[in-house]
Design an enzyme around this catalytic site. Sequence first.
Site, PDB file in Angstrom:
ATOM      1  N   LEU A 156      48.700  35.682  34.485  1.00 43.11           N
ATOM      2  CA  LEU A 156      48.149  36.986  34.843  1.00 43.11           C
ATOM      3  C   LEU A 156      48.860  37.452  36.101  1.00 43.11           C
ATOM      4  CD1 LEU A 156      44.301  36.286  34.427  1.00 43.11           C
ATOM      5  CD2 LEU A 156      45.844  37.358  32.765  1.00 43.11           C
ATOM      6  N   ASP A 157      49.114  38.745  36.215  1.00 42.69           N
ATOM      7  CA  ASP A 157      49.711  39.270  37.435  1.00 42.69           C
ATOM      8  C   ASP A 157      48.873  38.868  38.640  1.00 42.69           C
ATOM      9  OD1 ASP A 157      51.731  40.406  36.012  1.00 42.69           O
ATOM     10  OD2 ASP A 157      50.964  42.455  36.110  1.00 42.69           O
ATOM     11  N   ARG A 158      49.509  38.785  39.776  1.00 41.65           N
ATOM     12  CA  ARG A 158      48.837  38.313  40.989  1.00 41.65           C
ATOM     13  C   ARG A 158      47.586  39.125  41.323  1.00 41.65           C
ATOM     14  NH1 ARG A 158      49.431  39.768  46.243  1.00 41.65           N
ATOM     15  NH2 ARG A 158      51.157  41.157  45.689  1.00 41.65           N
ATOM     16  N   VAL A 160      45.644  40.677  39.285  1.00 43.35           N
ATOM     17  CA  VAL A 160      44.704  40.711  38.161  1.00 43.35           C
ATOM     18  C   VAL A 160      43.813  39.480  38.194  1.00 43.35           C
ATOM     19  CG1 VAL A 160      44.515  40.728  35.638  1.00 43.35           C
ATOM     20  CG2 VAL A 160      46.337  42.022  36.767  1.00 43.35           C
ATOM     21  N   HIS A 239      53.382  44.275  33.206  1.00 40.90           N
ATOM     22  CA  HIS A 239      52.550  45.442  33.541  1.00 40.90           C
ATOM     23  C   HIS A 239      52.185  46.261  32.313  1.00 40.90           C
ATOM     24  CE1 HIS A 239      54.175  45.566  37.986  1.00 40.90           C
ATOM     25  NE2 HIS A 239      53.690  44.381  37.642  1.00 40.90           N
TER      26      HIS A 239
END
Length: 351
Positions: A156-158, A160, A239
């Site tokens: 997961l993106d940082r 998120v 993204h």
Amino acid sequence: MEIVWQTPANPPEKDDYIFLNGRRHVRPYYFEFISYVKNRWAGKTIVDLFAEEFKGRPYDYYVSAVKCGRIQVDGEMVPVSYIVKPSQKISHFLHRHEPPVMAWDVSILQKDPDVVTICKPATVPVHPCGQYRKNTVVGILQADHGLSPLFPVHRLDRLVSGLLILARNALKADFFRQEQVVDVNINYNAREGRSTAEVGDSCSDFPTKGKAACTKFTRISTNGTHSIVLCKPITGRTHQIRVHLQYTGHPIANDFLYLSELAANPSAEGTSADRAACSSSFGLTPQDCSSDKCEENTREDFNTDPMCTNCPNLVPKGYDVYEEGLCLHCVKYSGPGWVYECPYPDWAFLS
């Protein structure tokens, strides 16, 4: 003061963390960065190599670091005029400062012999990358719960939050990764750190440069101003959910990078990324994002290094200590014969 140099083999420990003002900091530590001379580096002096390839520090720092042995070649001190050769081992001994993250716990949802599922807090990267090593999901789980090794099945993106699945052995990780990778319709610009959605036809005279992407959206609830939306990414691109929502004209309420009216001017005063949007949209403040651990009595001192370009500050230069997480949360992952879920965050319940 005796200096103890750490390498990636040194596991994070509980005492490595300082909780302060709703943030989890890492006590600065001495670390050996190791790299090997690439062909394009060969023929340069050791000082010029660092000054040209690692621009985060001034030239004079690299001169001093070579002279005092903070930069070594094949484990030996060398003069500043030393010419590097291909494949040589370069060691850079640094007083390392990691950026802080929000002080939420990395809570374990389910722990089995082969799999661990956790609720990832926003602002915490999944695994070591860039300036982050101990302030990561993998590092915190090792320090707080002794869980190691861990193999993230997905990331997961940082910024998120939400469900993260980690295998406890390589064989189980391979089991989860046996999924078909589909070419996708998003173009990611690494230099800008953001993606763009492209409109076009791969069969036309002007095909798109990006990869095809697909996300399904369903609105769950709304308060007339904001909505809670269920997002089902069919593909997984950088993204993807964020840029697809922007493309529809409904970007994530606190996603500074993709808010249409702000994206053209990311340096605008008063738009410090997600903090301003999150506080105005959902009534959140940094105090709301802190845990019971974040008390002033944990304000321990740490040893400063006279050669360190970050000291005496705890946070590395150039980092916004008040950065907040996105209102984007991973709730569920499923596959043939398995399903894992994570509770909804507080902001998902609109008043």
